[in-house]
Design an enzyme around this catalytic site. Structure first.
Site, PDB file in Angstrom:
ATOM      1  N   ASN A   1     -13.543   8.612  -2.967  1.00 49.32           N
ATOM      2  CA  ASN A   1     -13.824   7.752  -4.109  1.00 49.32           C
ATOM      3  C   ASN A   1     -13.824   6.320  -3.589  1.00 49.32           C
ATOM      4  O   ASN A   1     -12.955   5.950  -2.799  1.00 49.32           O
ATOM      5  CB  ASN A   1     -12.755   7.910  -5.190  1.00 49.32           C
ATOM      6  CG  ASN A   1     -12.705   9.313  -5.741  1.00 49.32           C
ATOM      7  OD1 ASN A   1     -13.726   9.952  -5.930  1.00 49.32           O
ATOM      8  ND2 ASN A   1     -11.502   9.810  -5.981  1.00 49.32           N
TER       9      ASN A   1
ATOM     10  N   HIS B   1      -9.142   7.482   1.603  1.00 50.28           N
ATOM     11  CA  HIS B   1      -8.537   8.800   1.747  1.00 50.28           C
ATOM     12  C   HIS B   1      -9.569   9.856   1.364  1.00 50.28           C
ATOM     13  O   HIS B   1     -10.348   9.679   0.445  1.00 50.28           O
ATOM     14  CB  HIS B   1      -7.263   8.941   0.913  1.00 50.28           C
ATOM     15  CG  HIS B   1      -7.380   8.531  -0.509  1.00 50.28           C
ATOM     16  ND1 HIS B   1      -7.457   7.200  -0.913  1.00 50.28           N
ATOM     17  CD2 HIS B   1      -7.424   9.255  -1.652  1.00 50.28           C
ATOM     18  CE1 HIS B   1      -7.537   7.140  -2.222  1.00 50.28           C
ATOM     19  NE2 HIS B   1      -7.526   8.385  -2.702  1.00 50.28           N
TER      20      HIS B   1
ATOM     21  N   CYS C   1       0.837  -1.195   0.000  1.00 49.36           N
ATOM     22  CA  CYS C   1       0.000   0.000   0.000  1.00 49.36           C
ATOM     23  C   CYS C   1       0.880   1.257   0.000  1.00 49.36           C
ATOM     24  O   CYS C   1       1.670   1.485   0.918  1.00 49.36           O
ATOM     25  CB  CYS C   1      -0.915   0.000   1.210  1.00 49.36           C
ATOM     26  SG  CYS C   1      -1.903   1.503   1.354  1.00 49.36           S
TER      27      CYS C   1
ATOM     28  N   ASP D   1      -1.262  16.088  -2.331  1.00 49.07           N
ATOM     29  CA  ASP D   1      -1.428  15.158  -3.443  1.00 49.07           C
ATOM     30  C   ASP D   1      -0.340  15.430  -4.476  1.00 49.07           C
ATOM     31  O   ASP D   1      -0.047  16.593  -4.775  1.00 49.07           O
ATOM     32  CB  ASP D   1      -2.820  15.344  -4.064  1.00 49.07           C
ATOM     33  CG  ASP D   1      -3.207  14.230  -5.005  1.00 49.07           C
ATOM     34  OD1 ASP D   1      -2.436  13.944  -5.948  1.00 49.07           O
ATOM     35  OD2 ASP D   1      -4.290  13.656  -4.826  1.00 49.07           O
TER      36      ASP D   1
END
Length: 114
Positions: free
Chosen positions: A87, A100, A4, A30
């Site tokens: 999402n 997240h 991950c 990000d």
């Protein structure tokens, strides 16, 4: 979770531009921002998708939103506004399977988002 990406950032194995941290969550910029401010807020516990949430995750999920509020204030977004987005799974464009919360701001948002 061994492969991950977000767990590796959490563990310091991969560098991240950390902007916030507490006992429950970690937040970092990000690497592919869609706005001037685009921060990802993750739980420190690995949870793959929103579908994997359980009742014992209540505090962790609350901490994600409290972190978003705090970061938005620090970034000067509280008055002008910001967007928070989760999402869930591939059709929603989830690409890293560690839940997240996207905190996006610094520009006028459009609707529908796409």
């Amino acid at each position: 979770m061994l492969d991950c990406l977000f767990c590796k950032i959490r563990d310091g194995e991969i560098p991240g531009d950390i902007v916030y941290e507490n006992d429950y969550v970690l937040a970092f910029n990000d690497i592919n921002p869609v706005a001037p401010i685009h921060i990802l807020i993750i739980p420190k516990e690995h949870i793959s998708t929103l579908n994997d949430l359980e009742e014992n995750h209540t505090q962790t999920m609350g901490e994600l939103f409290l972190a978003a509020k705090s970061i938005a204030s620090k970034e000067g977004l509280s008055e002008s506004g910001y967007r928070t987005v989760f999402n869930c799974n591939e059709d929603a464009q989830q690409t890293v399977f560690h839940i997240h919360l996207h905190l996006i701001g610094g520009r006028k948002m459009t609707w529908p988002p796409g």
